[in-house]
Scaffold this active site. Sequence first.
Site, PDB file in Angstrom:
ATOM      1  N   CYS A   1       7.715   3.854   5.661  1.00  0.00           N
ATOM      2  CA  CYS A   1       6.825   3.662   4.507  1.00  0.00           C
ATOM      3  C   CYS A   1       7.613   3.182   3.287  1.00  0.00           C
ATOM      4  O   CYS A   1       7.052   2.651   2.346  1.00  0.00           O
ATOM      5  CB  CYS A   1       6.075   4.947   4.186  1.00  0.00           C
TER       6      CYS A   1
ATOM      7  N   CYS B   1       0.839  -1.204   0.000  1.00  0.00           N
ATOM      8  CA  CYS B   1       0.000   0.000   0.000  1.00  0.00           C
ATOM      9  C   CYS B   1       0.879   1.262   0.000  1.00  0.00           C
ATOM     10  O   CYS B   1       0.656   2.190  -0.777  1.00  0.00           O
ATOM     11  CB  CYS B   1      -0.931  -0.033   1.218  1.00  0.00           C
ATOM     12  N   CYS B   2       1.910   1.282   0.876  1.00  0.00           N
ATOM     13  CA  CYS B   2       2.816   2.443   0.924  1.00  0.00           C
ATOM     14  C   CYS B   2       3.583   2.585  -0.391  1.00  0.00           C
ATOM     15  O   CYS B   2       3.859   3.703  -0.837  1.00  0.00           O
ATOM     16  CB  CYS B   2       3.815   2.290   2.064  1.00  0.00           C
TER      17      CYS B   2
ATOM     18  N   CYS C   1      -1.111   8.185   7.583  1.00  0.00           N
ATOM     19  CA  CYS C   1      -2.483   8.021   7.106  1.00  0.00           C
ATOM     20  C   CYS C   1      -3.405   7.636   8.259  1.00  0.00           C
ATOM     21  O   CYS C   1      -2.967   7.000   9.221  1.00  0.00           O
ATOM     22  CB  CYS C   1      -2.540   6.928   6.051  1.00  0.00           C
TER      23      CYS C   1
ATOM     24  N   CYS D   1      -3.423   3.973   9.626  1.00  0.00           N
ATOM     25  CA  CYS D   1      -2.133   3.441  10.101  1.00  0.00           C
ATOM     26  C   CYS D   1      -1.484   4.331  11.155  1.00  0.00           C
ATOM     27  O   CYS D   1      -0.278   4.222  11.397  1.00  0.00           O
ATOM     28  CB  CYS D   1      -1.171   3.285   8.931  1.00  0.00           C
TER      29      CYS D   1
END
Length: 228
Positions: free
Chosen positions: A223, A115-116, A198, A201
């Site tokens: 990240c 995702c990162c 985010c 997270c």
Amino acid sequence: MTIDEIAGIADELETASSTEILRWALARFSGSIVAACSFGGPSGMVLLDQMVALDRSIPIFYIDTGLLHAETHEHCRRVAEHYKIAPLVVCAAVSLAEQNERYGDRLWERDPDRCCEIRKVDAQRNFLVGYRAWISGIRRDQTPARARARVIEWDEAFDIVKINPLARWSDQEIWGYIQERNVPYNALHDRGYASIGCVPCTKPSVAGDPRSGRWPGHLKTECGIHGR
Ligand code: SF4
């Protein structure tokens, strides 16, 4: 610049002040340098304050993953007004809807590295194309991956020179600077969030461990933009 030249300059500037390092970088990479500010940490605000004092025209960017806190957006808006600047917004090439379609909902719960990579690292990689150097507010005391950061280094992740003027600063020095000069900071810091990423997270941090609120429940501490 060769890797050896960069290492030599890093040695020379190791004990220089953050402003001296910035001055050197702005002169050396004039017209092809950009600064990052996430609006989610106090160091970025010190960096921005020092940058703007030297040259208001240097582009400042932040990555909007589509999952930032409302407080971060509001902080960014206030900072832009305060310093009379227009931060550049960098977004992922893949929308959240496309990401959900491809990988399923809430990828950050199952594979935060992926995702990162999509929402932050790839987005920054695309944005930095064409620049010769970027400036970051990271500090050596933040994470194990950052402990070896030089004040100037070759950034293999993005094939570009990276300038870390605050590498030697401590958390205490950062907050001392912010209080002394009344530098604006993210409102979430006053609610226990020492480091802000985010929404899904980020949680308030455990006292004495500023990064503990990032990716809770995962071993992840970075990240990917500043190593792993
Ligand atoms: S911090 Fe979380 S939500 Fe944001 S890009 Fe990384 S994994 Fe995704």
